[in-house]
Design an enzyme around this catalytic site. Structure first.
Site, mmCIF file in Angstrom:
data_model
loop_
_atom_site.group_PDB
_atom_site.id
_atom_site.type_symbol
_atom_site.label_atom_id
_atom_site.label_comp_id
_atom_site.label_asym_id
_atom_site.label_seq_id
_atom_site.Cartn_x
_atom_site.Cartn_y
_atom_site.Cartn_z
ATOM 1 N N HIS A 55 0.842 -1.188 0.000
ATOM 2 C CA HIS A 55 0.000 0.000 0.000
ATOM 3 C C HIS A 55 0.881 1.244 0.000
ATOM 4 O O HIS A 55 2.097 1.151 0.181
ATOM 5 C CB HIS A 55 -0.948 -0.003 1.214
ATOM 6 C CG HIS A 55 -0.268 0.048 2.548
ATOM 7 N ND1 HIS A 55 -0.195 -1.024 3.406
ATOM 8 C CD2 HIS A 55 0.363 1.056 3.177
ATOM 9 C CE1 HIS A 55 0.452 -0.685 4.502
ATOM 10 N NE2 HIS A 55 0.813 0.582 4.392
HETATM 11 P P1 TYD Z 1 -1.950 -3.482 7.198
HETATM 12 O O1 TYD Z 1 -1.706 -2.018 7.136
HETATM 13 O O2 TYD Z 1 -2.588 -4.123 5.999
HETATM 14 O O3 TYD Z 1 -0.618 -4.261 7.569
HETATM 15 P P2 TYD Z 1 0.739 -4.397 6.718
HETATM 16 O O4 TYD Z 1 0.919 -3.162 5.929
HETATM 17 O O5 TYD Z 1 1.789 -4.601 7.744
HETATM 18 O O6 TYD Z 1 0.622 -5.615 5.866
HETATM 19 O O7 TYD Z 1 -2.823 -3.771 8.492
HETATM 20 C C1 TYD Z 1 -3.351 -5.046 8.787
HETATM 21 C C2 TYD Z 1 -4.645 -4.850 9.562
HETATM 22 O O8 TYD Z 1 -4.378 -4.220 10.827
HETATM 23 C C3 TYD Z 1 -5.657 -4.002 8.837
HETATM 24 O O9 TYD Z 1 -6.932 -4.571 9.049
HETATM 25 C C4 TYD Z 1 -5.596 -2.663 9.542
HETATM 26 C C5 TYD Z 1 -5.137 -3.034 10.943
HETATM 27 N N1 TYD Z 1 -4.307 -1.972 11.581
HETATM 28 C C6 TYD Z 1 -4.811 -1.253 12.653
HETATM 29 O O10 TYD Z 1 -5.952 -1.454 13.111
HETATM 30 N N2 TYD Z 1 -4.012 -0.281 13.232
HETATM 31 C C7 TYD Z 1 -2.750 -0.045 12.794
HETATM 32 O O11 TYD Z 1 -2.053 0.856 13.344
HETATM 33 C C8 TYD Z 1 -2.235 -0.795 11.674
HETATM 34 C C9 TYD Z 1 -0.863 -0.557 11.138
HETATM 35 C C10 TYD Z 1 -3.057 -1.759 11.110
#
Ligand code: TYD
Length: 138
Positions: A55
């Site tokens: 992302h």
């Molecule tokens: P995501 O940003 O997709 O993780 P990564 O980039 O590490 O693969 O986040 C995974 C899930 O966690 C998504 O449902 C959003 C949630 N999340 C939160 O609730 N708070 C946060 O601070 C972060 C980073 C993620």
């Protein structure tokens, strides 16, 4: 290491090492170029094929570190791409706005730390690569 992509950079933690171990220090507006509002970390990847990230952010600024083990950080600003092997806990990479980032090849013992200048908000995420490219061309 030279950073070629836009909206990125290198951040170095202060390190105090002695016979009893290493101490690393991150201070907002000193060696971290923003006010830290949120900290999160990732560990225990399900396998070496696990992929995180995929992302970009509209406005958040973050700094990413590899506290233990190693992983590969793939950066893409819409024009330039860069692949960085992350393994030194004291050397982080800035993830500014509109920088598509993917973390792959996580070692079993990998611990990824992210410092963020904002509370979590899904509104700031761009999770669709085509939408990301459209944003970088605006
Ligand atoms: P995501 O940003 O997709 O993780 P990564 O980039 O590490 O693969 O986040 C995974 C899930 O966690 C998504 O449902 C959003 C949630 N999340 C939160 O609730 N708070 C946060 O601070 C972060 C980073 C993620």
């Amino acid at each position: 290491m030279n950073i070629k992509v836009k909206n990125s950079g290198i951040v170095n933690l202060q390190k105090v090492g002695d016979v009893d171990g290493n101490l690393y220090i991150a201070e907002a507006m000193k060696n971290i170029p923003f006010d830290i509002k949120r900290v999160f970390f990732i560990n225990k990847p399900s396998s070496s094929r696990a992929i995180r990230g995929r992302h970009a952010h509209k406005s958040f600024v973050q700094a990413i570190f590899c506290l233990n083990g190693s992983f590969v950080l793939n950066l893409d600003d819409g024009k330039e791409k860069q692949v960085i092997k992350m393994k030194d806990p004291g050397t982080g990479i800035l993830l500014g706005p509109l920088l598509w980032h993917t973390m792959s090849n996580l070692s079993k013992d990998c611990v990824i730390l992210v410092l963020s200048d904002a509370w979590y908000g899904e509104n700031d995420y761009i999770r669709n690569y085509k939408e990301f490219l459209r944003n970088t061309n605006d």
